[in-house]
Structures are given as structure tokens and as C-alpha cells.
Motif scaffolding. Structure first.
Motif, PDB file in Angstrom:
ATOM      1  N   MET A  21       0.851  -1.190   0.000  1.00 37.99           N
ATOM      2  CA  MET A  21       0.000   0.000   0.000  1.00 37.99           C
ATOM      3  C   MET A  21       0.887   1.240   0.000  1.00 37.99           C
ATOM      4  N   PRO A  22       1.507   1.553  -1.119  1.00 32.21           N
ATOM      5  CA  PRO A  22       2.525   2.613  -1.163  1.00 32.21           C
ATOM      6  C   PRO A  22       1.975   4.028  -0.985  1.00 32.21           C
ATOM      7  N   GLN A  41       3.751   6.827   8.745  1.00 38.61           N
ATOM      8  CA  GLN A  41       3.219   6.464  10.056  1.00 38.61           C
ATOM      9  C   GLN A  41       2.074   5.479   9.930  1.00 38.61           C
ATOM     10  N   GLU A  42       1.254   5.620   8.900  1.00 41.16           N
ATOM     11  CA  GLU A  42       0.103   4.745   8.701  1.00 41.16           C
ATOM     12  C   GLU A  42       0.538   3.336   8.333  1.00 41.16           C
ATOM     13  N   SER A  43       1.487   3.215   7.411  1.00 44.82           N
ATOM     14  CA  SER A  43       1.943   1.882   7.016  1.00 44.82           C
ATOM     15  C   SER A  43       2.701   1.209   8.161  1.00 44.82           C
ATOM     16  N   GLU A  44       3.456   1.989   8.922  1.00 44.94           N
ATOM     17  CA  GLU A  44       4.170   1.419  10.064  1.00 44.94           C
ATOM     18  C   GLU A  44       3.202   0.918  11.129  1.00 44.94           C
ATOM     19  N   ARG A  45       2.116   1.668  11.351  1.00 48.70           N
ATOM     20  CA  ARG A  45       1.122   1.243  12.345  1.00 48.70           C
ATOM     21  C   ARG A  45       0.429  -0.029  11.883  1.00 48.70           C
ATOM     22  N   TRP A  46       0.113  -0.110  10.609  1.00 52.87           N
ATOM     23  CA  TRP A  46      -0.510  -1.301  10.032  1.00 52.87           C
ATOM     24  C   TRP A  46       0.424  -2.499  10.201  1.00 52.87           C
ATOM     25  N   GLN A  47       1.716  -2.274   9.932  1.00 54.31           N
ATOM     26  CA  GLN A  47       2.710  -3.334  10.082  1.00 54.31           C
ATOM     27  C   GLN A  47       2.792  -3.788  11.531  1.00 54.31           C
ATOM     28  N   LEU A  86     -12.728  -5.849  22.846  1.00 53.23           N
ATOM     29  CA  LEU A  86     -11.560  -5.515  22.045  1.00 53.23           C
ATOM     30  C   LEU A  86     -11.096  -4.103  22.357  1.00 53.23           C
ATOM     31  N   GLU A  87      -9.907  -3.793  21.867  1.00 53.45           N
ATOM     32  CA  GLU A  87      -9.347  -2.443  21.960  1.00 53.45           C
ATOM     33  C   GLU A  87      -9.128  -1.950  20.544  1.00 53.45           C
ATOM     34  N   ALA A  88      -9.884  -0.935  20.142  1.00 49.97           N
ATOM     35  CA  ALA A  88      -9.775  -0.393  18.786  1.00 49.97           C
ATOM     36  C   ALA A  88      -8.731   0.715  18.760  1.00 49.97           C
ATOM     37  N   ILE A  89      -7.795   0.627  17.827  1.00 51.41           N
ATOM     38  CA  ILE A  89      -6.770   1.666  17.718  1.00 51.41           C
ATOM     39  C   ILE A  89      -7.352   2.879  16.980  1.00 51.41           C
ATOM     40  N   THR A  90      -6.852   4.050  17.323  1.00 54.53           N
ATOM     41  CA  THR A  90      -7.332   5.281  16.687  1.00 54.53           C
ATOM     42  C   THR A  90      -6.240   5.976  15.880  1.00 54.53           C
ATOM     43  N   ASP A  91      -5.042   5.385  15.844  1.00 57.38           N
ATOM     44  CA  ASP A  91      -3.935   6.031  15.140  1.00 57.38           C
ATOM     45  C   ASP A  91      -3.485   5.234  13.923  1.00 57.38           C
ATOM     46  N   GLY A  92      -4.382   4.426  13.380  1.00 55.98           N
ATOM     47  CA  GLY A  92      -4.070   3.661  12.181  1.00 55.98           C
ATOM     48  C   GLY A  92      -4.531   4.375  10.924  1.00 55.98           C
ATOM     49  N   PRO A  93      -4.368   3.740   9.760  1.00 46.43           N
ATOM     50  CA  PRO A  93      -4.734   4.386   8.489  1.00 46.43           C
ATOM     51  C   PRO A  93      -6.235   4.478   8.247  1.00 46.43           C
TER      52      PRO A  93
END
Length: 221
Positions: free
Chosen positions: A60-61, A66-72, A152-159
Motif C-alpha cells: 500500500m505505497p 506512520q500509517e503503514s508502520e502502524r498497520w505493520q 476488544l481495543e480499537a486503535i485510533t492512530d491507524g490508516p
């Protein structure tokens, strides 16, 4: 997909159980998905390989760094949690390429979703209904065991806005853990409603087999 053939492929001893073949009922979506339950006793090598070779920044280029790193990070976290005691983990594949993973801790009263992560198998294209297919399996496990809630814990800093995605599946917000995580849960009634709604979108054919399958002979590595 960034997984490449390696000389030691055939030495990786990992097995799984084929749970279901999932197709969707939308005329414009033709992909079929295969769902496997991983066996942590045999699948650690596979999970480590998955963590190494799936690179979100390449798949997903257009995402910000920050978004791709968070996804990773979410993929790595799912793999770490999958190796902990008493977890259940399912792997989803599209056209024999891995495209999603979900791991959770079942309990008598509550289930805890550790992590769900999906990723493209083709450059820049997310696999449609991959997340819903994994959640459908989680909900069915939960309802069959007659527990009370899934948390669950939903993240808010992802893409992407995961909170809204979970709300669409019937989860409600119950609080916040920190600035980057929202606590959510779903009860049996909402889970039943979601499963019934997903029946209109997903055509699930159960395999009903206890045979262990060597995924190295099936998946495209």
C-alpha cells in the motif's frame, strides 16, 4: 504479494486445518477465500515468515509512513499474540495467498479479540470482505460457546477508522484505555444480528475435516 520462494521452503513444517471456503454473494466481487485454523505447535515458523515477508509499505505505497508502520505493527502484534497460550488463530487466503489473520482468547464469559489484520494480495488493492469473513468466524465461535461478550481495543492512530468499522459490526464503545485505544464490546444479541446480516453477503461452505494440511504445499510463498 511480497512473499518470495526460498530454498528452505520445504523445510518449514507448518500445518493447519481447512475450516471453510468463503465466497460473497455480490455480483461484482468474484474472489473466493479459504479459511484455516492454525496449529501453534506446528505453525510458529509460518507465522515468523509471514511477519517478515508481508510488507505493508510495499503493498500500500500511497499510505503515509506512520500509517503503514502502524498497520505493520498490528500484523506483528497479531502474530505475537497468536503464539501465546490458549489463543485461537485463523488465517485467511485469497487465491492461495495469505490475506488476513485474527487471533483471540476465548473465555467462559468473555472473549477477548487480541487482533485482526488484513492486507492486499495485489498491489494497492485490499481484499474485499476479508475482515468480515474473519469476524464471521469469530462471531460463530463465540455464539456456539455461549459466552456473554466479545471485548476488544480499537486503535485510533491507524490508516483507517477502526472504531466505525467495529460499530458497523455491532460493537459499542465502553471507554478508552489511552489516547490511541478505544474499548469496545459486543453482546450475544448484536453478534447474532451481525451473523444474520453477513449471511446475506457471505456464502460459507464448511469443510468439516479434521485433517491437518501442510500450507507450504498450498499457499504461494
Amino acid at each position: 504479494m511480497q512473499i518470495q520462494n526460498t530454498p528452505y521452503k520445504n523445510n518449514i513444517n507448518f500445518k493447519a486445518r481447512h475450516i471453510a471456503v468463503i465466497k460473497n454473494k455480490c455480483n461484482d466481487i468474484k474472489n473466493g477465500l479459504d479459511l484455516y485454523e492454525l496449529n501453534i505447535k506446528h505453525d510458529k515458523s509460518f507465522l515468523k515468515r509471514l511477519d517478515k515477508d508481508i510488507q505493508i509499505k510495499d503493498l500500500m505505497p500511497n499510505l503515509k509512513k506512520q500509517e503503514s508502520e502502524r498497520w505493520q505493527e498490528m500484523l506483528s502484534y497479531a502474530i505475537i499474540k497468536a503464539q501465546e497460550p490458549n489463543r485461537k488463530t485463523y488465517l485467511l487466503s485469497n487465491k492461495n495467498k495469505p490475506c488476513g489473520i485474527i487471533t483471540y482468547l476465548p473465555g467462559k464469559n468473555n472473549y477477548h479479540l487480541d487482533c485482526i489484520c488484513t492486507w492486499p494480495t495485489e498491489f494497492g488493492q485490499k481484499v474485499k470482505y476479508a475482515g468480515k469473513s474473519l469476524f464471521n468466524q469469530l462471531f460463530n465461535d463465540f455464539l456456539n460457546h455461549k459466552s456473554k461478550k466479545i471485548k476488544l481495543e480499537a486503535i485510533t492512530d491507524g490508516p483507517y477508522n477502526t472504531v466505525n468499522k467495529y460499530k458497523e459490526l455491532g460493537f459499542i464503545v465502553t471507554g478508552s484505555q489511552n489516547s490511541n485505544k478505544i474499548l469496545m464490546e459486543i453482546n450475544t444479541n448484536n453478534a447474532k444480528n451481525t451473523v444474520n446480516n453477513l449471511k446475506n453477503k457471505l456464502d460459507v461452505t464448511l469443510c468439516n475435516s479434521d485433517e491437518n494440511i501442510n500450507l507450504s504445499n498450498i499457499l504461494d510463498f
